[in-house]
Design an enzyme around this catalytic site. Sequence first.
Site, mmCIF file in Angstrom:
data_model
loop_
_atom_site.group_PDB
_atom_site.id
_atom_site.type_symbol
_atom_site.label_atom_id
_atom_site.label_comp_id
_atom_site.label_asym_id
_atom_site.label_seq_id
_atom_site.Cartn_x
_atom_site.Cartn_y
_atom_site.Cartn_z
ATOM 1 N N HIS A 243 0.885 -1.173 0.000
ATOM 2 C CA HIS A 243 0.000 0.000 0.000
ATOM 3 C C HIS A 243 0.915 1.213 0.000
ATOM 4 O O HIS A 243 1.827 1.304 0.820
ATOM 5 C CB HIS A 243 -0.892 0.006 1.245
ATOM 6 C CG HIS A 243 -1.971 1.049 1.186
ATOM 7 N ND1 HIS A 243 -1.690 2.393 1.298
ATOM 8 C CD2 HIS A 243 -3.306 0.944 1.016
ATOM 9 C CE1 HIS A 243 -2.822 3.074 1.193
ATOM 10 N NE2 HIS A 243 -3.824 2.218 1.023
ATOM 11 N N GLU A 256 -6.424 5.557 0.730
ATOM 12 C CA GLU A 256 -6.307 6.108 -0.618
ATOM 13 C C GLU A 256 -7.332 7.216 -0.863
ATOM 14 O O GLU A 256 -7.156 8.066 -1.728
ATOM 15 C CB GLU A 256 -6.598 4.936 -1.557
ATOM 16 C CG GLU A 256 -6.097 5.034 -2.926
ATOM 17 C CD GLU A 256 -6.155 3.652 -3.593
ATOM 18 O OE1 GLU A 256 -5.726 2.652 -2.995
ATOM 19 O OE2 GLU A 256 -6.651 3.592 -4.711
ATOM 20 N N ARG A 259 -6.155 10.807 -1.109
ATOM 21 C CA ARG A 259 -5.765 11.266 -2.449
ATOM 22 C C ARG A 259 -6.996 11.407 -3.340
ATOM 23 O O ARG A 259 -7.134 12.393 -4.066
ATOM 24 C CB ARG A 259 -4.771 10.277 -3.074
ATOM 25 C CG ARG A 259 -3.357 10.442 -2.539
ATOM 26 C CD ARG A 259 -2.469 9.294 -2.986
ATOM 27 N NE ARG A 259 -2.742 8.082 -2.227
ATOM 28 C CZ ARG A 259 -2.688 6.845 -2.712
ATOM 29 N NH1 ARG A 259 -2.385 6.632 -3.966
ATOM 30 N NH2 ARG A 259 -2.949 5.809 -1.934
ATOM 31 N N ARG A 280 -1.878 1.008 -7.123
ATOM 32 C CA ARG A 280 -1.015 0.938 -5.947
ATOM 33 C C ARG A 280 0.415 0.506 -6.278
ATOM 34 O O ARG A 280 1.362 0.976 -5.652
ATOM 35 C CB ARG A 280 -1.621 -0.036 -4.940
ATOM 36 C CG ARG A 280 -2.859 0.548 -4.336
ATOM 37 C CD ARG A 280 -3.523 -0.392 -3.387
ATOM 38 N NE ARG A 280 -4.563 0.339 -2.670
ATOM 39 C CZ ARG A 280 -5.429 -0.209 -1.853
ATOM 40 N NH1 ARG A 280 -5.392 -1.512 -1.630
ATOM 41 N NH2 ARG A 280 -6.330 0.519 -1.241
ATOM 42 N N HIS A 382 0.597 -4.850 2.106
ATOM 43 C CA HIS A 382 -0.814 -4.602 2.357
ATOM 44 C C HIS A 382 -1.741 -5.748 1.990
ATOM 45 O O HIS A 382 -2.669 -6.067 2.724
ATOM 46 C CB HIS A 382 -1.225 -3.361 1.581
ATOM 47 C CG HIS A 382 -2.610 -2.876 1.873
ATOM 48 N ND1 HIS A 382 -3.034 -2.622 3.157
ATOM 49 C CD2 HIS A 382 -3.660 -2.609 1.073
ATOM 50 C CE1 HIS A 382 -4.302 -2.206 3.126
ATOM 51 N NE2 HIS A 382 -4.700 -2.201 1.872
ATOM 52 N N HIS A 383 -1.527 -6.326 0.830
ATOM 53 C CA HIS A 383 -2.497 -7.323 0.361
ATOM 54 C C HIS A 383 -1.770 -8.390 -0.425
ATOM 55 O O HIS A 383 -0.864 -8.101 -1.195
ATOM 56 C CB HIS A 383 -3.545 -6.650 -0.543
ATOM 57 C CG HIS A 383 -4.675 -7.547 -0.934
ATOM 58 N ND1 HIS A 383 -5.874 -7.588 -0.252
ATOM 59 C CD2 HIS A 383 -4.783 -8.457 -1.932
ATOM 60 C CE1 HIS A 383 -6.674 -8.470 -0.822
ATOM 61 N NE2 HIS A 383 -6.039 -9.019 -1.848
ATOM 62 N N ARG A 422 -4.261 -5.570 -6.889
ATOM 63 C CA ARG A 422 -5.662 -5.306 -6.536
ATOM 64 C C ARG A 422 -5.942 -3.809 -6.536
ATOM 65 O O ARG A 422 -5.146 -3.022 -6.031
ATOM 66 C CB ARG A 422 -5.948 -5.865 -5.145
ATOM 67 C CG ARG A 422 -7.347 -5.541 -4.659
ATOM 68 C CD ARG A 422 -7.653 -6.197 -3.340
ATOM 69 N NE ARG A 422 -6.933 -5.637 -2.211
ATOM 70 C CZ ARG A 422 -7.219 -4.475 -1.612
ATOM 71 N NH1 ARG A 422 -8.196 -3.711 -2.073
ATOM 72 N NH2 ARG A 422 -6.525 -4.072 -0.574
#
Length: 449
Positions: A243, A256, A259, A280, A382-383, A422
């Site tokens: 992230h 996010e 932004r 990302r 993050h993911h 993602r």
Amino acid sequence: PHDTVDVVIVGSGGAGFSAAISATDNGAKVILIEKEPVIGGNAKLAAGGMNAAWTDQQKAKDIKDSPELMYKDTMKGGRDLNDPALVEILSSHSKASVDWMTGMGADLNDVGRMGGASVNRAHRPTGGAGVGAHLVQVLYDNAVKRNIDLRMNTRGIEVLKDDNGKVKGLLVKGMYKGYYWVKADAVVLATGGFAKNNERVSKLDPKLKGFISTNQPGAVGDGLDVAENAGGALKDMQYIQAHPTLSVKGGVMVTEAVRGNGAILVNREGKRFVNEITTRDKASAAILGQTGKSAFLIFDDSVRKSLSKIDKYIGLGVAPTADSLVKLGKMEGIDGKALTETVARYNTLVASGKDTDFERPNLPRALNEGNYYAIEVTPGVHHTMGGVMIDTKAEVMNAKKQVIPGLYGAGEVTGGVHGANRLGGNAISDIITFGRLAGEEAAKYSKKN
Ligand code: ADP
């Protein structure tokens, strides 16, 4: 067996709760287990939104969207490595998933922009409060209403099968009860990802060695081992997402949506360097390319007022503020003169409606109201896009793409929906849609078996 039910669900994040509720509503008796002492997993931490296309909430705001456009954006964001059949489900079911959640009491009326989306489609509560915490609360309340048997501090250890290879239950370990098994026709794995496990992460992507993570402590990937031991095939494991905006000062993830609602990213030299709402992977790489491997989110009071979450960051002390950009620059070690020029330049781009510098697709507001804020950010793990392979009924498959009868998977533990990257807002959409689907399919399967 200690207990006999129709469906056991492993993991109490968004996917697990959705599966438990939909299995119950489809007539199944369920047990939902969670290894941690708290519910909600990473789902509870999600702050961006729930992506969905052509919803009533979008229509009320005159936002033109379609499942086809959501499909296109998702495939593009995932570098076309997504499983197209799963993305088709994600986008075509997204409105129904929003309606399902609002039908259970959720507020998803605010619709904001996330990276990689062509239009505003990230649904969240009015005022922009944390979407994950809200949805997990709604799911929990609805599970309680249905008297769902939720067992905390209980880890899923091993899927048990009969001689024909069909699921017959799950071996679990309760913190106080010890090992026991639950007899069930179907098991749904909704155990989330492994971003908190840096050893596992860095083995798959050495660039991420030593990175901090945005995830909850339970996100270490033991559910993947359970899936593999049961014969499930893993895919896309090398695709791990950083992230882009983890606060350097506080280690908290900055959504996010900051932004999306108008903040810009600048480096220590006071210059913008990227389309702030790109995907990302690109935003993270761009930030790591700057002096000191970090950057600053810069915004004003108009952005702050548009998103209640920002007051939380201010409260945590991660968003220093000043009444001028020069002062802010001095406080944070940013070239204040260049920063002032950058913001003035950005404001003329906002007025013209087109970002000819970095092709940022949305320019929601000029930055010239009240105080200015700076949040220093750097990427954090993050993911995890990869995971267990599922088909369009959320059935877990082996390496030969044969279904393991009675075994289902949903959410971050699965691979395929997000391809190589993602999009923000697609995790919540994924866990609600596929959790609900897995619960329904598992309930139907158990009725036949
Ligand atoms: P998703 O977003 O896919 O729903 P989450 O991270 O929100 O995933 O939730 C996954 C949940 O599963 C977490 O609360 C995690 O602690 C739990 N979990 C992970 N592995 C196990 C396991 N082996 N047994 C029980 N619960 C698990």
